[in-house]
Write an enzyme that holds these catalytic residues in place. Structure first.
Site, PDB file in Angstrom:
ATOM      1  N   CYS A  77     -39.904  35.033 -29.404  1.00 25.64           N
ATOM      2  CA  CYS A  77     -38.452  34.838 -29.497  1.00 25.64           C
ATOM      3  C   CYS A  77     -37.646  35.872 -30.125  1.00 25.64           C
ATOM      4  O   CYS A  77     -37.782  37.105 -29.727  1.00 25.64           O
ATOM      5  CB  CYS A  77     -37.943  33.446 -29.904  1.00 25.64           C
ATOM      6  SG  CYS A  77     -36.346  32.895 -29.468  1.00 25.64           S
ATOM      7  N   HIS A 175     -41.229  30.210 -26.242  1.00 20.44           N
ATOM      8  CA  HIS A 175     -41.758  29.631 -27.696  1.00 20.44           C
ATOM      9  C   HIS A 175     -43.099  28.828 -27.319  1.00 20.44           C
ATOM     10  O   HIS A 175     -43.315  27.827 -26.823  1.00 20.44           O
ATOM     11  CB  HIS A 175     -40.932  28.619 -28.289  1.00 20.44           C
ATOM     12  CG  HIS A 175     -39.851  29.178 -28.714  1.00 20.44           C
ATOM     13  ND1 HIS A 175     -39.719  29.527 -30.296  1.00 20.44           N
ATOM     14  CD2 HIS A 175     -38.580  29.393 -28.643  1.00 20.44           C
ATOM     15  CE1 HIS A 175     -38.578  29.735 -30.690  1.00 20.44           C
ATOM     16  NE2 HIS A 175     -37.796  29.868 -29.535  1.00 20.44           N
ATOM     17  N   GLU A 177     -45.652  27.878 -29.024  1.00 15.64           N
ATOM     18  CA  GLU A 177     -45.673  26.551 -29.998  1.00 15.64           C
ATOM     19  C   GLU A 177     -45.048  25.413 -29.742  1.00 15.64           C
ATOM     20  O   GLU A 177     -45.322  24.390 -30.183  1.00 15.64           O
ATOM     21  CB  GLU A 177     -45.237  27.103 -31.346  1.00 15.64           C
ATOM     22  CG  GLU A 177     -43.675  27.161 -31.998  1.00 15.64           C
ATOM     23  CD  GLU A 177     -42.974  28.211 -31.274  1.00 15.64           C
ATOM     24  OE1 GLU A 177     -41.843  28.360 -31.880  1.00 15.64           O
ATOM     25  OE2 GLU A 177     -43.422  29.283 -30.742  1.00 15.64           O
TER      26      GLU A 177
END
Length: 193
Positions: A77, A175, A177
């Site tokens: 990001c 993202h 994650e």
């Protein structure tokens, strides 16, 4: 394997740590140049505003260190955006790793782009075994235009680079994650590089 997440005060660290642990690895959070240089893999996260994040990198000397790293480095990001030449956010000079300038979405679309969107035109071992048009989670108001270093594309108002690669440096606008099983597979691919 020694995995370091760069700690410079602008990261969404916890969710990355949890995702790494789910993959069976441990990560160290550090801003120590010697520890970062000694790592097998480095993750450069980022959440927040570009100019204040860059000030934190400058204050710690990490702005000079990161472009010299030779192991695989993954910017996520804002981390990816700071690896570009510059960003319109706060008119901020970046680390110059990726040869592209980060631009602001126009006021014709809702910003930030927040939520799930697809990635396609996939290239690179980072995206190995990922299907075209998988959905990834994004939250951003600025984007890197498609360029020679693009390894994934997303469309929001226009097509832009949702992932970049140059040599040992990788970046994702999304993202991983927070992108479920597909995102974890991308993190696993990074750890396997």
């Amino acid at each position: 394997m020694k995995l370091v997440i760069i700690n410079y005060g602008a990261g969404n660290i916890q969710s990355i740590m949890f995702a790494i642990e789910r993959l069976g690895y441990n990560a160290v959070l550090s801003n120590d140049p010697a520890e970062i240089k000694a790592a097998d893999k480095v993750i450069f996260p980022g959440v927040g505003e570009a100019s204040s994040a860059m000030k934190m990198l400058l204050a710690s000397g990490l702005d000079a260190l990161i472009p010299t790293l030779t192991q695989p480095v993954l910017g996520i990001c804002l981390g990816m955006q700071l690896m570009c030449n510059k960003t319109e956010e706060g008119n901020t000079k970046g680390l110059g790793i990726f040869d592209v300038d980060v631009l602001k979405f126009s006021n014709k679309v809702k910003v930030p782009q927040m939520g799930w969107n697809t990635i396609y035109n996939l290239k690179s071992d980072l995206l190995k075994d990922i299907s075209e048009n998988e959905y990834m989670y994004l939250v951003h108001s600025f984007y890197a235009p498609n360029c020679a270093e693009s390894i994934a594309t997303t469309n929001y108002e226009l097509e832009y680079a949702s992932a970049l690669q140059k040599n040992n440096f990788y970046g994702t606008q999304f993202h991983p994650e927070k992108s479920g099983d597909v995102g974890e597979k991308i993190l696993g691919n990074f750890l396997a590089l």
